[in-house]
Design a protein around this motif. Structure first.
Motif, mmCIF file in Angstrom:
data_model
loop_
_atom_site.group_PDB
_atom_site.id
_atom_site.type_symbol
_atom_site.label_atom_id
_atom_site.label_comp_id
_atom_site.label_asym_id
_atom_site.label_seq_id
_atom_site.Cartn_x
_atom_site.Cartn_y
_atom_site.Cartn_z
ATOM 1 N N UNK A 27 -42.968 71.863 -116.224
ATOM 2 C CA UNK A 27 -43.481 72.082 -114.869
ATOM 3 C C UNK A 27 -42.531 71.500 -113.825
ATOM 4 N N UNK A 28 -42.037 70.306 -114.079
ATOM 5 C CA UNK A 28 -41.124 69.678 -113.125
ATOM 6 C C UNK A 28 -39.846 70.481 -112.967
ATOM 7 N N UNK A 29 -39.292 70.962 -114.086
ATOM 8 C CA UNK A 29 -38.054 71.723 -114.013
ATOM 9 C C UNK A 29 -38.259 73.057 -113.307
ATOM 10 N N UNK A 30 -39.408 73.687 -113.538
ATOM 11 C CA UNK A 30 -39.694 74.951 -112.835
ATOM 12 C C UNK A 30 -39.783 74.714 -111.335
ATOM 13 N N UNK A 31 -40.455 73.615 -110.934
ATOM 14 C CA UNK A 31 -40.535 73.299 -109.504
ATOM 15 C C UNK A 31 -39.141 73.050 -108.928
ATOM 16 N N UNK A 32 -38.338 72.263 -109.663
ATOM 17 C CA UNK A 32 -36.984 71.956 -109.179
ATOM 18 C C UNK A 32 -36.154 73.231 -109.054
ATOM 19 N N UNK A 33 -36.208 74.083 -110.083
ATOM 20 C CA UNK A 33 -35.434 75.331 -110.030
ATOM 21 C C UNK A 33 -35.927 76.220 -108.903
ATOM 22 N N UNK A 34 -37.271 76.303 -108.750
ATOM 23 C CA UNK A 34 -37.816 77.130 -107.673
ATOM 24 C C UNK A 34 -37.406 76.642 -106.303
#
Length: 535
Positions: A27-34
């Protein structure tokens, strides 16, 4: 803040904390990438917008200056019938949205909409009247536009008219939206790639952490660390390349390891050769006895596998130094018991002989026989007790004498033996002297007759000396160096431990041991006395 929102945020936070570490990282990586992709798209939009405005301003300025410098414009000033077709032709060829030629008062001579000809120009003209060329964004009859205004000069440099060319903001916006669509497509592609990569990383992390959350991993680490430091047994983890990956406090103490050990190969740890070889083989072993400089260790090795792949070995170490010493002492006690049994057996035989002589009426011969046997036994006891005033060693020598006699070996105490209480550890002394005598008896039985073992015990001002010689075949120099290695034995079964324990006990007491010939093997041990000389 609204109470409902606070409760909702706390509920969401608690729900997220219950996620596994892999899911939280995903979830954190998806937020960061987004956020990164969205920021990149916004930045691209702003930069592209600025570039398009600058490009439009440059193009409008170039067209304006070109028209203002045209001789045909200066010649036809005031004649809209000539200037209007010229301005429209240039406008279509250059792609600008309007070209307005006007008087110094701002009245239009040309305009894309003929109805605007003759009307005042909407925009700033004061700098151009002063002879300057400039650009601005202004809202005119065609809407907001990026425009340039330049003066038309005659041969004397007098400003005779003004020219303005521009591109509408709407047209720039159309181009910007086209650029934005491409940037959004690239951003979407980047988001998809980043999301896929994040998912793969999360999947691998989930396998590595077995789906556990941060709290569970933290507790597991705390328990793991506490157990490693609490247990007295030694624990080593060795990877499949033979490098040490973990060493707890117990192992450091048992093996005498100091400093940073993680990552070092087992051959670099300075361990005894047998133990180094065991750790390097990477094979399962159960309850093997190994000797270090001062300890006796029981070692277990278990290979850890994942499928068919070896991940390394788990090595456990238990300290059996005290137990081994007690075992040696127990063996000595058993030796005493065997000696007493042998003595009792011999005494019974001799008593039967005496009784039979009495029954046969040969009382004088019976008395003579019994007296001779009693005198021989008493002489041995007197000689040992008189020379060795250390009770434990005296008892050991008496027991070993009887045991050797039962095996057909004569155990002789050197006439110059003279020993008082020397203050050294009795268990180590029993280990040293008992094992040396046992090995000497075995060697004497393998030699030529008569089989003899000579024992000499002395003390001087600084040391206690032990010398045990046998009449056996002796040891050459190479064999003598190997004799104190665990597993060495003349019997060839690889289970020899006695001389290895002798060497360990001698090192523990800070002494030395030498092997010579005369004519069989002669073992000489020198142990420094406490508070005297060597220490």
């Amino acid at each position: 803040m609204d109470v409902g929102k606070v409760v909702g945020l706390r509920t969401l936070s608690g729900w997220i904390r219950r996620w596994s570490l892999a899911r939280q990282m995903l979830a954190l990586q998806i937020v960061v990438v987004g956020v990164t992709v969205a920021g990149g798209v916004v930045l691209t939009f702003l930069q592209t917008s600025e570039l398009l405005v600058e490009e439009a301003a440059g193009k409008a300025r170039a067209v304006t200056v070109s028209v203002a410098d045209s001789p045909s414009v200066l010649a036809a000033l005031g004649d809209s019938a000539v200037l209007q077709p010229y301005a429209e032709r240039v406008r279509q060829e250059t792609g600008v949205d309007f070209i307005t030629i006007m008087s110094t008062g701002g009245l239009r001579y040309t305009h894309p909409n003929p109805a605007q000809i003759g009307r005042p120009f909407l925009g700033t003209i004061a700098p151009a009247l002063k002879g300057e060329t400039f650009t601005e964004t202004y809202t005119g009859t065609l809407g907001p536009s990026v425009r340039a205004v330049a003066p038309v000069r005659d041969g004397d440099g007098t400003v005779r008219a003004l020219v303005s060319a521009g591109i509408t903001v709407e047209k720039i916006g159309v181009r910007l939206h086209g650029q934005l669509a491409g940037a959004a497509l690239i951003g979407l592609l980047g988001l998809s790639t980043g999301g896929a990569g994040t998912y793969l990383v999360g999947t691998r992390l989930r396998r590595q952490t077995h789906g556990m959350g941060p709290g569970e991993l933290r507790r597991m680490y705390d328990y793991h660390d506490a157990i490693l430091h609490a247990v007295r047994e030694g624990l080593l983890l060795v990877d499949d390349a033979g490098r040490l990956t973990l060493c707890n406090d117990g192992a450091r103490e048992l093996l005498g390891l100091y400093g940073e050990m993680d990552g070092r190969h087992v051959t670099e740890l300075g361990l005894p050769p047998s133990l180094t070889e065991l750790l390097a083989t990477g094979e399962n072993r159960t309850d093997e006895i190994h000797l270090t400089g001062e300890r006796t260790l029981v070692v277990n090795v278990a290979v850890v596998r994942s499928g068919n792949r070896s991940l390394g070995t788990v090595v456990t170490l238990r300290d059996h130094t005290e137990l081994q010493s007690l075992t040696g002492q127990l063996n000595a006690e058993r030796g005493f018991a065997d000696s007493l049994r042998a003595a009792a057996h011999e005494s019974a035989n001799r008593l039967h002989t005496v009784i039979t002589l009495v029954e046969l009426g040969r009382a004088e011969q019976a008395v003579a026989f019994a007296t001779a046997e009693l005198r021989a036994a008493q002489q041995l006891t007197d000689r040992v007790v008189g020379a060795v005033r250390e009770p434990v060693l005296a008892a050991l020598l008496l027991g070993k004498s009887a045991e050797a006699a039962e095996r057909g070996v004569e155990l002789m105490i050197s006439p110059d033996t003279d020993l008082d209480d020397i203050g050294l550890d009795e268990r180590d002394l029993v280990t040293i002297l008992g094992n040396l005598i046992d090995n000497a008896v075995d060697a004497a039985m393998a030699g030529v007759a008569p089989a003899q073992v000579d024992v000499r015990l002395l003390t001087d001002e600084s040391a206690f000396l032990v010398s045990v010689a046998d009449s056996g075949p002796g040891l050459d120099a190479a064999t003598a160096r190997e004799a104190f290695r665990r597993g060495w034995t003349t019997k060839g079964d690889g289970r020899g431990l006695g001389l290895a324990m002798v060497g360990q006990a001698v090192r523990r007491l800070g002494g030395t041991i030498d092997v010579g010939r005369g004519p069989g093997a002669v073992f000489t041990v020198r142990l420094p006395l406490r508070g005297k000389g060597d220490s």
